[in-house]
Structure formats: structure tokens, C-alpha cells
Design a protein around this motif. Structure first.
Motif, PDB file in Angstrom:
ATOM      1  N   ILE A   3      13.613  21.922 -19.314  1.00 39.64           N
ATOM      2  CA  ILE A   3      12.818  23.139 -19.402  1.00 39.64           C
ATOM      3  C   ILE A   3      13.756  24.326 -19.220  1.00 39.64           C
ATOM      4  O   ILE A   3      14.479  24.419 -18.234  1.00 39.64           O
ATOM      5  CB  ILE A   3      11.689  23.126 -18.353  1.00 39.64           C
ATOM      6  N   ASN A   4      13.737  25.158 -20.241  1.00 34.70           N
ATOM      7  CA  ASN A   4      14.718  26.232 -20.247  1.00 34.70           C
ATOM      8  C   ASN A   4      14.423  27.258 -19.161  1.00 34.70           C
ATOM      9  O   ASN A   4      13.312  27.712 -18.998  1.00 34.70           O
ATOM     10  CB  ASN A   4      14.777  26.917 -21.607  1.00 34.70           C
ATOM     11  N   ALA A   5      15.420  27.542 -18.409  1.00 33.24           N
ATOM     12  CA  ALA A   5      15.274  28.514 -17.344  1.00 33.24           C
ATOM     13  C   ALA A   5      16.244  29.660 -17.592  1.00 33.24           C
ATOM     14  O   ALA A   5      17.394  29.589 -17.210  1.00 33.24           O
ATOM     15  CB  ALA A   5      15.558  27.859 -15.999  1.00 33.24           C
ATOM     16  N   PRO A   6      15.767  30.679 -18.282  1.00 37.09           N
ATOM     17  CA  PRO A   6      16.682  31.782 -18.579  1.00 37.09           C
ATOM     18  C   PRO A   6      16.957  32.585 -17.314  1.00 37.09           C
ATOM     19  O   PRO A   6      16.039  32.938 -16.600  1.00 37.09           O
ATOM     20  CB  PRO A   6      15.884  32.613 -19.577  1.00 37.09           C
ATOM     21  N   THR A   7      18.185  32.813 -17.051  1.00 35.12           N
ATOM     22  CA  THR A   7      18.510  33.603 -15.883  1.00 35.12           C
ATOM     23  C   THR A   7      19.487  34.676 -16.320  1.00 35.12           C
ATOM     24  O   THR A   7      20.533  34.368 -16.849  1.00 35.12           O
ATOM     25  CB  THR A   7      19.164  32.752 -14.782  1.00 35.12           C
ATOM     26  N   LEU A  14      21.354  34.163  -7.220  1.00 35.01           N
ATOM     27  CA  LEU A  14      20.224  34.418  -6.346  1.00 35.01           C
ATOM     28  C   LEU A  14      19.085  33.445  -6.634  1.00 35.01           C
ATOM     29  O   LEU A  14      18.477  32.883  -5.735  1.00 35.01           O
ATOM     30  CB  LEU A  14      19.742  35.860  -6.571  1.00 35.01           C
ATOM     31  N   ALA A  15      18.829  33.234  -7.917  1.00 34.09           N
ATOM     32  CA  ALA A  15      17.704  32.408  -8.315  1.00 34.09           C
ATOM     33  C   ALA A  15      17.911  30.950  -7.929  1.00 34.09           C
ATOM     34  O   ALA A  15      16.986  30.264  -7.538  1.00 34.09           O
ATOM     35  CB  ALA A  15      17.477  32.513  -9.816  1.00 34.09           C
ATOM     36  N   ARG A  19      16.151  27.565  -4.557  1.00 34.52           N
ATOM     37  CA  ARG A  19      15.346  26.917  -5.579  1.00 34.52           C
ATOM     38  C   ARG A  19      14.969  25.493  -5.206  1.00 34.52           C
ATOM     39  O   ARG A  19      15.746  24.761  -4.618  1.00 34.52           O
ATOM     40  CB  ARG A  19      16.159  26.890  -6.847  1.00 34.52           C
ATOM     41  N   GLU A  20      13.789  25.094  -5.572  1.00 34.81           N
ATOM     42  CA  GLU A  20      13.393  23.710  -5.335  1.00 34.81           C
ATOM     43  C   GLU A  20      14.114  22.818  -6.353  1.00 34.81           C
ATOM     44  O   GLU A  20      14.563  23.308  -7.379  1.00 34.81           O
ATOM     45  CB  GLU A  20      11.885  23.571  -5.509  1.00 34.81           C
TER      46      GLU A  20
ATOM     47  N   THR B 109       7.817  28.036 -17.705  1.00 35.05           N
ATOM     48  CA  THR B 109       8.136  28.888 -16.564  1.00 35.05           C
ATOM     49  C   THR B 109       7.187  30.082 -16.560  1.00 35.05           C
ATOM     50  O   THR B 109       6.582  30.419 -17.571  1.00 35.05           O
ATOM     51  CB  THR B 109       9.579  29.425 -16.634  1.00 35.05           C
ATOM     52  N   THR B 144      12.816  36.043  -8.732  1.00 31.40           N
ATOM     53  CA  THR B 144      12.870  34.661  -8.238  1.00 31.40           C
ATOM     54  C   THR B 144      11.598  33.913  -8.611  1.00 31.40           C
ATOM     55  O   THR B 144      11.614  32.719  -8.814  1.00 31.40           O
ATOM     56  CB  THR B 144      13.039  34.608  -6.711  1.00 31.40           C
ATOM     57  N   ASP B 147      11.430  32.480 -12.688  1.00 30.03           N
ATOM     58  CA  ASP B 147      12.026  31.248 -13.196  1.00 30.03           C
ATOM     59  C   ASP B 147      11.349  29.999 -12.661  1.00 30.03           C
ATOM     60  O   ASP B 147      11.716  28.887 -13.002  1.00 30.03           O
ATOM     61  CB  ASP B 147      13.514  31.210 -12.844  1.00 30.03           C
ATOM     62  N   ARG B 148      10.351  30.181 -11.798  1.00 36.01           N
ATOM     63  CA  ARG B 148       9.663  28.998 -11.262  1.00 36.01           C
ATOM     64  C   ARG B 148       8.588  28.534 -12.222  1.00 36.01           C
ATOM     65  O   ARG B 148       8.193  29.223 -13.148  1.00 36.01           O
ATOM     66  CB  ARG B 148       9.015  29.368  -9.913  1.00 36.01           C
ATOM     67  N   MET B 149       8.081  27.313 -11.954  1.00 36.81           N
ATOM     68  CA  MET B 149       6.951  26.816 -12.722  1.00 36.81           C
ATOM     69  C   MET B 149       5.677  27.301 -12.020  1.00 36.81           C
ATOM     70  O   MET B 149       5.670  27.466 -10.793  1.00 36.81           O
ATOM     71  CB  MET B 149       6.966  25.287 -12.772  1.00 36.81           C
ATOM     72  N   SER B 152       4.287  26.043  -8.497  1.00 39.36           N
ATOM     73  CA  SER B 152       4.787  26.354  -7.166  1.00 39.36           C
ATOM     74  C   SER B 152       4.319  27.727  -6.683  1.00 39.36           C
ATOM     75  O   SER B 152       4.772  28.199  -5.658  1.00 39.36           O
ATOM     76  CB  SER B 152       6.321  26.275  -7.167  1.00 39.36           C
TER      77      SER B 152
END
Lengths: 298, 325
Positions: A3-7, A14-15, A19-20, B109, B144, B147-149, B152
Motif C-alpha cells: 500500500i503506497n504511502a507517499p511521504t 517524522l512519519a 508508526r505502527e 491511506t 502523521t 499516512d495512516r490507514m 487506526s
């Protein structure tokens, strides 16, 4: 399922800090808690790797026979799994033959997942007449006993591994389409689909980005559980002589060939059967655990 | 005040089919509903569950096709549009859904959930995500969270995401369908205030649907009370809550729990009995089966909305009688 997580560059650190664990990590954690499934996965990987690497791993060529080495017992020096009536090494033939057998287990399910999945999603998402036409047509196919249908199609098309793959694909389309249909129907009711409609998204975009994403897990788990079944169907067809022609090695056909030795050398006879069984069992155990692991995050 | 949305005689009956697919009656979900929404005003719609509030919202969005009536957005009838022009108008009317646990795609996301609306309208991935960050910021969610699902996030946070998703298309009208009902009281207040702030910031007109009278009173300039698919009373908020004309509105106000001592003894009996089935609604006035004042005439005649004060209308035969007498 990445799952793409653009940062954006600056906030990346920071992100990730608080993070879990990622979804893949969570699934793996739950999967690896089941020791039996883990063992099955190892067995499966060993079999698949050994078959893929057969030319380097196998002690002999698949068709190299020596008359002097005929009918060796399991455990003989130089022939760990014995030899057949032409003196060919069983282990080598198993490894080479596994490539075709595994292919005929995986490919039909893959094809059926694409075709059946597509039909099921269309039926489930659009509903109404589309649903009726697609699902009733598939019911007709589904109403035949799977193995008989496969034999019928194979017999009609003539022997050959590609025809086995075609007939097995046809057999596996309806059950996969059913799973996809019921899953798509469920997702269609969710409010995020309505939200997507109000944003002006067309059906194609909604199916691609929302529906498929949400039913992928279900189809994936079900399809993996069908690979073992498909392997047995394909081997069965091959055993009946609808598959490869001699001297090509293939598990189902080897079983057929070795059955004449059942009173001479019974242990050697069941070796291909054991491989079919082991692969099929491992596949089921793995898919079972995978299904539980995926469920966890729903 | 300029009118931005005008609804005339909107109606929808869901057909009930028997097992061979032949129609055998229908559920009258929304019946001849008319109202208008002023630019940057807030219209509250109240009523019990099952009175057709959510169906009305979906009719306005054309998620369900109405049987009759018109929905005019800036003098264009939405119901006659299709294709490109419809898509254009849809952008102007967005909705925040009731259940924040079902209204966000659990497999995307938070950021992509918001950005999706823009993708659907042909915008590039990167610029849509950039805009999504800005709107998430506007509803008080940090990067922050982005970017989470959705899984959560808490209910309140999810509803903020849903609001951001509605706003990103820069709509003029936002329909909030029970948008705070699934939230805790303390979180409700935050989200309601967020709505108020965003309304000013983005110059929105709001349609606020809720079964909670306090929420509607707090949010709205005008209130419309619905019962079994029909409008029974509508008017300015102060008049509806201070001087309700329809027996149903009075009963509804009396049955709402209140800490306000002055309102406590309003005298009207609280609402009794069950909501009749919309499959077979009572003849004449639909409220008559639960109305303490019902007469024989209520079963025969259907009351129309009549003026009971400035901008204040109610649909009750008793009011008509007392006026003509």
C-alpha cells in the motif's frame, strides 16, 4: 499488497518514527505464530525451488535410463527414491515432472482468478440483469461435477498439457466468480462507494480503486486454497492419459506408469502420489493460515 | 437571501416486488417534499429514524433517482442533467455520511481517501495529494495522520477525514447526513464547531440532517420537520423550537431529554407508540395514528402546508380549522 504511502521528503522521518508496524508485517506476525503452517510453507518452498532448479539439483536427466538399474528400491545407493521399469531415476523425474505438475496446478487457478474474478466483480457490482445473466450462466457450468466436466473438456480437446490447463481453468471459474461476486456485493453497500459516486467517479474507477482493493484478500485466499485441488484435478486427468505423452515426466502420468509395478515395488509406485499429496496439503495449510492472518486486519 | 438550492415536490416510492418480480405496492419514502436553501444558510432536517431523511439526502445527490419533482441548483434542474454537466454540478454538492466506519475505504491511506475525489475529476496523483494535505490540515489532522490507514483513527478523526474529502472538491453545498450521530457527545461538539468554522471559511451552505434536536437547534437557521416521508413543519429555528405549531413537533420536543428547566414543563405529551410502517402509511394525515388531537377528518384529508407565522409553515388540519374559524 503493497500500500503506497507517499511521504513528502521532509516529514518522512517524522512519519515513520511513531508508526505502527506495516500491514505486511502484521500479517506475517500472525501467520508465523502457526508452526504447522510455517512448516508447510518451508516444505512447499523446498518442493517448488527443487523443481524449478531441477537441471542443477536433479542427480540424473529425466529420461536417462540404464537397463542395469531397473526397479531399484527406495533408498538404493545412487537412487534415493528408486528407479522405474526403464531404470530411470525417480527423484530426477519427480523434480523435472514437478515443473509441469505445479504449472498445471497454478496456471489454471491464476487464469480462473482473472476471468472468474472479473466476471464475479462485474456481476456483484452492477447487480440486476448483469448479475442474473453472468451468475446463472456460471451456475450451469457449476452444476456439473468438477472432475467429470474437466474430463469431458479434456477428452473433447484431446490429450496434452495445454488442454488440461484449459479444462481445469473452466472448472475453477465458477467457484472463484461466486466468491468475487459475494465480496463485491458486500463492498458495494459501503458508504465509501456512495462517497466515490458523489465525487463524480465512474464505475471503472470505483471498481479499480475501491472494489478490487477491498476484495483482493478474499479472492487471493480462496484461490490459493484451490491450487491444491487444481493440482489434484490436473494430476488426475494426466493419470487418465489426457495429459503429457511419454516420455515427458509429470506426477499424475508417472503414477499411471508406475501402477503396473505395484506388486513388484509398491513403495516406489506411491512416490509421485506422496508428492502430490504433500504439495496439496502444504498449500491448504498455508492458505488456511493466510486466511486467518488476513482476517485479523479486516 | 439568495436561494442556492430549491427543491420542488420531490418524491420517491421504492417498489416492493413479489417473488416473480411483479410490483405489489411500494414504500413511500419521500412524498412531495419542497424546500429551499439560502446561500450560506443552514437548513436542519429532523425526524425519527425511518422518516426519509437519508433517502432525501440521497435523492438530492442523485444516488437514488427520484420519481417526481425537481432539484434546482442555481436555477438548473439537476434531475434533467447527465454526463459532463451532471458531474460538474455534483462537485458543487457534497455529502458527509452517517457512519465514519463505513464511509472511508479501509484499504486506502487517509490521504488517498481524501485525494480520490480529485482523481475522479481528472487531477494528477501528486497535486491531488498535495491538496489533500491542505484540506486535512484545515480539518485539524496532521501529516502523521495522513499516512495512516483509516482503521487506526478514532470516530471523530474519521469524520474529519470525511469532511475533508467532501470539501476538497470546493463545493457550495454540503449535506451532512447524521454526520455526528455515531460520535461521542464530547467529540460531537468538536465536529459541530468544525462545521461552523468551515462553513464560514469556505462560504458553505449546509443541509444538516439529524434525529438529535439539540444538534439541529445548535446548527440551523431554518428547520424542517419530517414525518414518514412528508414535511410536517418548517420555519426559522427560533420559531420551531420556541413556538411549534404541529402536534408532532410539539411531541418531538417534549420527548427530547432536556436539562433546561424552563422547557421541561411544556405541557405537550411525549411521543408514544411506534412509527407506522411506510409500506402502508396511514391515510390522510400520516401522523394521525399517534396524534393526541386527531379527529375523523384527519383520516380523510391530507393536510397541506399552511402559513402559521412569518416563514413558518405547518401541515395540520387543526391549524387550518382554527385559522378559518
Amino acid at each position: 499488497m503493497a500500500i503506497n504511502a507517499p511521504t513528502a521528503g521532509g516529514t518522512a522521518a517524522l512519519a515513520t518514527a511513531g508508526r505502527e508496524p506495516s500491514r505486511a508485517a502484521q500479517i506475517w506476525k500472525s501467520f508465523s505464530r502457526r508452526k504447522v503452517a510455517l512448516a508447510a510453507l518451508v516444505v512447499l518452498l523446498l518442493i517448488v525451488l527443487a523443481c524449478l532448479l531441477a537441471p542443477w539439483v536433479a542427480p540424473y536427466g529425466p529420461n536417462d535410463g540404464a537397463v542395469t538399474d531397473r526397479l531399484k528400491e527406495v533408498g538404493s545407493a545412487g537412487h534415493v527414491l528408486g528407479t522405474d521399469e526403464q531404470g530411470r531415476d525417480i527423484l530426477s523425474r519427480i523434480l523435472y515432472g514437478g515443473r509441469l505438475s505445479l504449472l498445471s496446478g497454478v496456471l489454471p487457478v491464476l487464469l480462473a482468478s482473472v476471468i472468474g474474478g472479473g466476471l464475479g466483480v462485474a456481476a456483484g457490482y452492477f447487480g440486476g440483469w448483469t448479475n442474473t445473466i453472468i451468475m446463472r450462466a456460471l451456475d450451469i457450468v457449476f452444476s456439473f461435477p468438477a472432475i467429470l466436466l474437466a474430463i469431458g473438456i479434456s477428452a473433447a480437446l484431446g490429450p496434452g498439457i495445454s488442454n488440461i490447463i484449459i479444462s481445469a481453468t473452466v472448472v475453477f471459474i465458477p467457484p472463484i466468480a461466486r466468491i468475487a461476486e459475494s465480496a463485491a456485493k458486500e463492498v458495494r453497500k459501503e458508504e465509501f462507494i456512495e462517497a466515490a459516486k458523489t465525487s463524480g467517479a465512474g464505475a471503472g474507477l470505483i471498481v479499480r480503486s475501491h472494489v478490487l482493493r477491498n476484495i483482493f484478500g478474499k479472492i487471493f485466499v480462496f484461490s490459493t486454497s484451490q491450487i491444491g485441488v487444481c493440482l489434484m484435478v490436473a494430476s488426475g486427468l494426466s493419470f487418465l492419459g489426457l495429459g503429457v505423452s511419454p516420455p515427458t515426466p509429470e506426477w499424475g502420468f508417472m503414477l499411471n506408469n508406475l501402477k503396473q509395478l505395484i506388486f513388484v515395488n509398491p513403495v516406489v509406485t506411491i512416490v509421485p502420489g506422496i508428492f502430490i499429496f504433500l504439495t496439496s496439503l502444504s498449500l491448504n495449510l498455508v492458505s488456511d493460515a493466510l486466511s486467518d492472518a488476513l482476517e485479523l486486519k479486516r | 437571501m439568495e436561494t442556492i438550492l430549491e427543491v420542488k415536490n420531490l418524491g420517491k416510492t421504492f417498489p416492493i416486488r413479489n417473488f416473480i418480480g411483479r410490483t405489489k405496492g411500494g414504500v413511500s419514502a419521500v412524498d412531495r417534499v419542497s424546500f429551499s436553501l439560502g446561500a450560506q444558510g443552514t437548513l436542519g432536517i429532523v425526524g425519527e429514524s425511518g422518516c426519509g431523511k437519508s433517502t432525501l439526502a440521497r435523492l438530492l445527490m442523485r444516488l437514488i433517482e427520484p420519481d417526481t419533482g425537481e432539484v434546482n441548483y442555481r436555477d438548473r434542474n439537476i434531475l434533467s442533467l447527465s454526463g459532463g454537466p451532471l458531474k460538474e454540478v455534483r462537485r458543487q454538492i457534497q455529502m458527509v455520511f452517517q457512519n465514519p466506519y463505513s464511509s472511508l475505504d479501509p484499504q486506502m491511506t487517509v490521504l488517498d481517501n481524501v485525494a480520490f475525489s480529485l482523481w475522479a475529476n481528472g487531477s494528477g496523483k501528486a497535486e491531488a495529494r498535495q491538496a489533500a494535505y491542505e484540506y486535512l490540515d484545515a480539518v485539524g489532522l496532521s501529516r502523521t495522520h495522513a499516512d495512516r490507514m483509516p482503521g487506526s483513527l478514532s470516530g471523530g478523526q474519521r469524520q474529519r477525514v470525511a469532511i475533508a474529502r467532501a470539501l476538497i472538491l470546493k463545493p457550495e453545498i454540503v449535506i451532512a447526513d447524521e454526520a455526528v450521530s455515531a460520535l461521542d457527545k464530547s467529540v460531537q461538539a468538536q465536529v459541530l464547531n468544525l462545521f461552523q468554522d468551515l462553513k464560514k471559511e469556505f462560504a458553505l451552505s449546509l443541509i444538516f440532517i439529524s434525529h438529535d434536536l439539540h444538534v439541529v437547534e445548535y446548527m440551523s437557521d431554518e428547520v424542517m420537520v419530517m414525518y414518514l416521508g412528508r414535511v410536517v413543519e418548517k420555519g426559522p429555528t427560533e420559531r420551531i423550537f420556541g413556538n411549534p405549531a404541529h402536534p408532532y413537533t410539539r411531541a418531538l420536543l417534549a420527548s427530547a431529554p432536556s436539562l433546561d428547566v424552563e422547557h421541561a414543563g411544556s405541557g405537550a405529551p411525549a411521543l408514544a407508540g411506534e412509527l407506522p410502517s411506510p409500506l402502508n402509511p396511514p391515510s390522510g394525515c400520516r401522523f394521525r395514528t399517534r396524534c393526541p388531537l386527531a379527529t375523523e377528518r384527519c383520516a380523510r384529508e391530507t393536510p397541506a402546508l399552511t402559513e402559521v407565522g412569518p416563514g413558518h409553515q405547518a401541515a395540520c388540519l387543526l391549524i387550518e380549522e382554527s385559522k378559518s374559524a
